[in-house]
Write a protein that holds these residues in place. Structure first.
Motif, short mmCIF file in Angstrom:
data_model
loop_
_atom_site.label_atom_id
_atom_site.label_comp_id
_atom_site.label_asym_id
_atom_site.label_seq_id
_atom_site.Cartn_x
_atom_site.Cartn_y
_atom_site.Cartn_z
N ALA B 4 0.86 -1.13 -0.08
CA ALA B 4 -0.11 -0.10 0.19
C ALA B 4 0.76 1.21 0.15
O ALA B 4 2.03 1.22 0.46
CB ALA B 4 -0.88 0.09 1.34
N LEU B 115 15.25 4.56 -6.17
CA LEU B 115 14.56 3.42 -7.09
C LEU B 115 12.86 3.70 -6.81
O LEU B 115 12.48 4.74 -5.88
CB LEU B 115 14.60 2.08 -6.21
CG LEU B 115 16.08 1.82 -6.23
CD1 LEU B 115 16.13 0.49 -5.07
CD2 LEU B 115 16.39 1.13 -7.56
N GLU B 119 9.87 -1.50 -6.90
CA GLU B 119 11.43 -2.14 -7.25
C GLU B 119 11.77 -2.69 -5.63
O GLU B 119 12.49 -3.74 -5.71
CB GLU B 119 12.40 -1.29 -7.65
CG GLU B 119 12.21 -0.93 -9.10
CD GLU B 119 13.12 -0.09 -9.57
OE1 GLU B 119 14.27 -0.70 -10.20
OE2 GLU B 119 13.35 1.23 -9.37
N LEU B 120 11.35 -2.04 -4.63
CA LEU B 120 11.50 -2.70 -3.34
C LEU B 120 10.51 -3.61 -2.65
O LEU B 120 10.75 -3.71 -1.43
CB LEU B 120 12.13 -1.53 -2.48
CG LEU B 120 13.50 -0.90 -2.80
CD1 LEU B 120 13.83 0.49 -2.13
CD2 LEU B 120 14.62 -1.98 -1.94
N PRO B 122 9.54 -6.41 -3.29
CA PRO B 122 9.86 -7.87 -2.80
C PRO B 122 10.56 -8.06 -1.47
O PRO B 122 10.44 -8.68 -0.57
CB PRO B 122 10.89 -8.29 -3.73
CG PRO B 122 10.42 -7.67 -4.93
CD PRO B 122 9.97 -6.24 -4.73
N VAL B 123 11.43 -6.75 -1.33
CA VAL B 123 12.44 -6.74 -0.04
C VAL B 123 10.98 -6.57 1.27
O VAL B 123 11.31 -6.96 2.32
CB VAL B 123 13.29 -5.63 0.08
CG1 VAL B 123 13.75 -5.45 1.17
CG2 VAL B 123 14.23 -5.97 -1.20
N GLN B 126 9.08 -9.26 2.24
CA GLN B 126 10.10 -10.28 2.86
C GLN B 126 10.24 -9.92 4.42
O GLN B 126 10.14 -10.60 5.22
CB GLN B 126 11.46 -10.55 2.18
CG GLN B 126 12.09 -11.83 2.71
CD GLN B 126 13.62 -11.89 2.03
OE1 GLN B 126 14.13 -10.89 2.13
NE2 GLN B 126 13.95 -13.12 1.98
N VAL B 127 10.43 -8.57 4.42
CA VAL B 127 10.65 -7.90 5.73
C VAL B 127 9.27 -8.17 6.64
O VAL B 127 9.10 -8.38 7.73
CB VAL B 127 10.93 -6.76 5.72
CG1 VAL B 127 10.83 -6.10 7.05
CG2 VAL B 127 12.51 -6.61 5.12
N ARG B 130 8.49 -11.97 7.56
CA ARG B 130 9.32 -12.37 8.96
C ARG B 130 9.34 -11.64 9.83
O ARG B 130 9.46 -12.15 11.02
CB ARG B 130 10.93 -12.21 8.18
CG ARG B 130 11.28 -13.49 7.22
CD ARG B 130 12.69 -13.21 6.57
NE ARG B 130 13.05 -13.96 5.44
CZ ARG B 130 13.45 -15.35 5.64
NH1 ARG B 130 13.96 -15.66 6.83
NH2 ARG B 130 13.57 -16.31 4.66
N PHE B 133 6.82 -6.32 9.88
CA PHE B 133 7.37 -4.78 10.07
C PHE B 133 7.14 -4.10 8.46
O PHE B 133 7.55 -4.78 7.61
CB PHE B 133 9.00 -4.81 10.18
CG PHE B 133 9.17 -3.71 11.18
CD1 PHE B 133 9.13 -3.85 12.57
CD2 PHE B 133 9.90 -2.66 10.56
CE1 PHE B 133 9.69 -2.57 13.38
CE2 PHE B 133 10.28 -1.44 11.32
CZ PHE B 133 10.11 -1.69 12.85
N GLU B 134 6.63 -2.87 8.44
CA GLU B 134 6.46 -2.47 7.13
C GLU B 134 7.61 -1.62 6.65
O GLU B 134 7.59 -0.41 7.29
CB GLU B 134 5.15 -1.55 7.22
CG GLU B 134 4.37 -1.08 5.76
CD GLU B 134 4.14 -2.35 4.68
OE1 GLU B 134 3.73 -3.55 5.43
OE2 GLU B 134 4.34 -2.02 3.70
N ALA B 135 8.55 -2.06 5.99
CA ALA B 135 9.68 -1.12 5.88
C ALA B 135 9.23 -0.06 4.70
O ALA B 135 8.86 -0.25 3.95
CB ALA B 135 10.70 -2.24 5.10
N ARG B 136 10.29 0.95 5.16
CA ARG B 136 10.24 2.02 4.33
C ARG B 136 11.65 2.78 4.12
O ARG B 136 12.51 2.66 4.99
CB ARG B 136 9.37 3.20 4.92
CG ARG B 136 7.75 2.98 5.25
CD ARG B 136 7.06 3.88 5.93
NE ARG B 136 7.43 5.31 5.32
CZ ARG B 136 6.82 6.41 5.14
NH1 ARG B 136 5.81 6.46 6.06
NH2 ARG B 136 7.15 7.37 4.76
N PHE B 137 11.74 3.03 2.75
CA PHE B 137 13.22 3.63 2.40
C PHE B 137 13.16 4.85 1.77
O PHE B 137 14.16 5.24 1.19
CB PHE B 137 13.83 2.47 1.55
CG PHE B 137 13.90 1.13 2.16
CD1 PHE B 137 14.64 0.82 3.13
CD2 PHE B 137 12.91 0.12 1.63
CE1 PHE B 137 14.42 -0.61 3.86
CE2 PHE B 137 12.95 -1.13 1.95
CZ PHE B 137 13.74 -1.40 3.16
#
Lengths: 156, 156
Positions: B4, B115, B119-120, B122-123, B126-127, B130, B133-137
């Motif tokens: 999202a 990016l 593109e991120l 899939p990362v 996975q995060v 596992r 956690f909802e990763a943000r870069f």
DNA sequence: TTTTTTGCAAAACCTTTGCAGTTGG
DNA sequence: CCAACTGCAAAGGTTTTGCAAAAAA
């Protein structure tokens, strides 16, 4: 794929070992330096330079902040110390000889998840394969939203 | 799993649109505010508050730094502006209306990979699976070593 | 003795805040 | 008109730097 260790760190488990590591590199052991080391050994979590200079609530004698910074930097260069930036706030320092940790930090509530590096190896592998990038989460944490805050962000 | 969007951002593509977004929220359009917006539209990359106040090398008129910070914060609260922290250095600001970017930053040489969020994904997936956690870069980049610096770290 | 390191003070850097005066709607 | 906003100046928090005095080897 298995992930290689990151930093050229020196093996030591106690103060004497750290002091030996210093001497090996021709760096002097001074009172201020010993204090920083004692503080890092006493602390069970990464601590700020300011906390170290302040004496860690009586765990060590208070000392000069500028010297603490200089000594942390010197020892970091020698591979004895590491530091991590958790969000805003000051850098937090720990012994490099300690078990290495990597971090997930919730930007919303500040919740910190501390992991062994191997737990993040699959993520590291994926990032390496896709982007040719060797990800590290020990200096700057992986940032995002924890489960609770992610839920809240959707409903709220 | 598809990811999202993160922030409640407002749709706009030009200065007029951004101004409309301001007005919609009952926020005044002032000279200082317009200058910040003009600067962000003129810049093709995230810029610091200091750069904006300095006039972006002549792209806009110089203005007061404190007001720039206040206006960036106001507009960020309104979803018009975003900012990212790239390593140490100051926060860098961009229009939220622009295509969203996420970043990989090399801690060693400073190389920045920009990016599209997908593109991120899939990362991120996975995060999430596992660690919940909802990763943000996009606010704090994924940090590590680029291919070249990773090689150098092994051989060097 | 000589090179390193300290402690203090000051500055640098990024960001926020207080406030009296100005301005947008 | 009046709440919102500005510009300036000052302070806040973190980190670095200059330098004469002190201490390690």
């Amino acid at each position: 794929v298995t992930t290689a260790p990151h930093a050229p760190s020196i093996a030591f488990t106690d103060l004497a070992g750290a002091v030996a590591a210093l001497r090996e590199r021709g760096v002097r052991l001074t009172a201020a330096r010993r204090l920083v080391l004692e503080g890092l050994f006493a602390a069970d979590r990464p601590v700020s330079a300011d906390q170290l200079a302040g004496g860690l609530d009586g765990a060590i004698a208070p000392s000069d902040l500028a010297s603490v910074y200089r000594n942390l930097e010197t020892m970091e260069r020698l591979g004895i110390v590491r530091h991590v930036h958790l969000g805003h706030g000051p850098g937090l320092y720990a012994l490099a000889g300690r078990e290495e940790r990597e971090y997930l930090l919730c930007e919303s509530c500040g919740r910190l998840v501390s992991l062994s590096p191997f737990e993040l190896d699959p993520v590291r592998d994926q990032v390496r394969e896709r982007f040719g990038f060797e990800a590290r989460f020990d200096h700057f944490p992986l940032s995002g939203l924890c489960v609770d805050c992610a839920k809240e962000a959707l409903t709220g």
